[in-house]
Design an enzyme around this catalytic site. Structure first.
Site, PDB file in Angstrom:
ATOM      1  N   ASP A  71      -7.610  -3.315   0.445  1.00  0.00           N
ATOM      2  CA  ASP A  71      -7.421  -4.074   0.642  1.00  0.00           C
ATOM      3  C   ASP A  71      -8.743  -4.792   1.200  1.00  0.00           C
ATOM      4  O   ASP A  71      -9.768  -4.556   0.475  1.00  0.00           O
ATOM      5  CB  ASP A  71      -7.289  -2.686   2.189  1.00  0.00           C
ATOM      6  CG  ASP A  71      -8.972  -1.625   1.750  1.00  0.00           C
ATOM      7  OD1 ASP A  71      -8.972  -1.738   0.895  1.00  0.00           O
ATOM      8  OD2 ASP A  71      -7.967  -0.415   2.460  1.00  0.00           O
ATOM      9  N   LYS A  89       0.889  -1.147  -0.185  1.00  0.00           N
ATOM     10  CA  LYS A  89      -0.003  -0.235  -0.077  1.00  0.00           C
ATOM     11  C   LYS A  89       0.554   1.134   0.424  1.00  0.00           C
ATOM     12  O   LYS A  89       0.702   2.453  -0.676  1.00  0.00           O
ATOM     13  CB  LYS A  89      -0.991  -0.230   0.906  1.00  0.00           C
ATOM     14  CG  LYS A  89      -1.647   0.930   1.584  1.00  0.00           C
ATOM     15  CD  LYS A  89      -3.571   0.716   0.107  1.00  0.00           C
ATOM     16  CE  LYS A  89      -4.443   1.328   0.805  1.00  0.00           C
ATOM     17  NZ  LYS A  89      -5.040   1.106   1.462  1.00  0.00           N
TER      18      LYS A  89
END
Length: 217
Positions: A142, A123
């Site tokens: 996610d 991320k």
DNA sequence: ATCCCGAGGG
DNA sequence: CCCTCTGGAT
């Protein structure tokens, strides 16, 4: 779902979410070094919290070289208010040291290299590449992205890799960075895991889950 | 009280 | 897959 519908979803979310008083905002990256450090610090916190620490941190450690010479113990109190400070102090000092030792003091621009830095996962690397360098490297999946994508009908899969492939195929590359965060925001604010707020949802009429819900009654 | 725009480690 | 790490906003 077809691209036109997907892009309509994108347009509606893009128009709405910056205006709705979200408590998180994108950090305005001054340079790749600051972008990287701030993004590492941003994990599981608000950007407001990171911004609150910005000046104190970067006035004392303006370059990777300076930060590399610091000890995590002296950095820790400066970033205390953001939480996870013990680990994060070690992450950013460790990252600064690797930048100096292995990357000539520059921030690497590939996913593979970035992810070898302490505190940089998928991320964080995605954010640094897309925001600091304008390099679109896909969509970080996610739990929010996964749930929202499945419900709306962007994907039928629960496999993160396949979900990303579906999303990447559905949206133009310039939209990846933003769609990533819009889905996360939407997932938190409206399309929540329990009791999704359909009344507040801007894209309910395009949502597979919502339509199936109504069709059943 | 509850939640968290993650990563690392078991 | 599970857990832990933390303060702050709400």
């Amino acid at each position: 779902m077809n691209r036109e519908t997907a892009c309509e979803v994108y347009r509606r979310l893009l128009e709405h979410y910056p205006v709705v008083g979200e408590r998180r905002h994108f950090i305005d990256f001054a340079n790749p070094y600051e972008a990287l450090i701030q993004t590492i610090l941003s994990a599981q916190t608000t950007d407001r919290a990171v911004n609150a620490v910005h000046d104190a941190l970067f006035s004392r450690y303006p370059t990777p070289e300076v930060l590399a010479r610091a000890e995590p113990e002296e950095v820790e109190p400066i970033i205390h208010s953001i939480g996870f400070h013990h680990a994060k102090a070690r992450y950013i000092v460790g990252t600064a040291r690797r930048l100096v030792a292995e990357f000539g003091g520059e921030v690497p621009q590939t996913m593979e290299e970035l992810r070898t830095l302490p505190g940089v996962g998928r991320k964080t690397a995605n954010i640094v590449l897309s925001h600091a360098f304008g390099i679109n490297v896909g969509i970080a999946v996610d739990t929010h992205v996964r749930r929202v994508s499945k419900r709306i009908g962007f994907t039928n899969s629960t496999n993160p890799d396949i979900i990303e492939r579906d999303l990447v195929a559905l949206f133009p590359e310039e939209a990846w960075r933003d769609i990533n965060y819009l889905l996360i925001r939407h997932g938190r604010a409206v399309c929540t895991a329990q009791n999704p707020k359909h009344e507040q949802c801007l894209v309910a009429d395009l949502c597979r889950y919502y339509r199936a819900l109504n069709a059943g009654e």
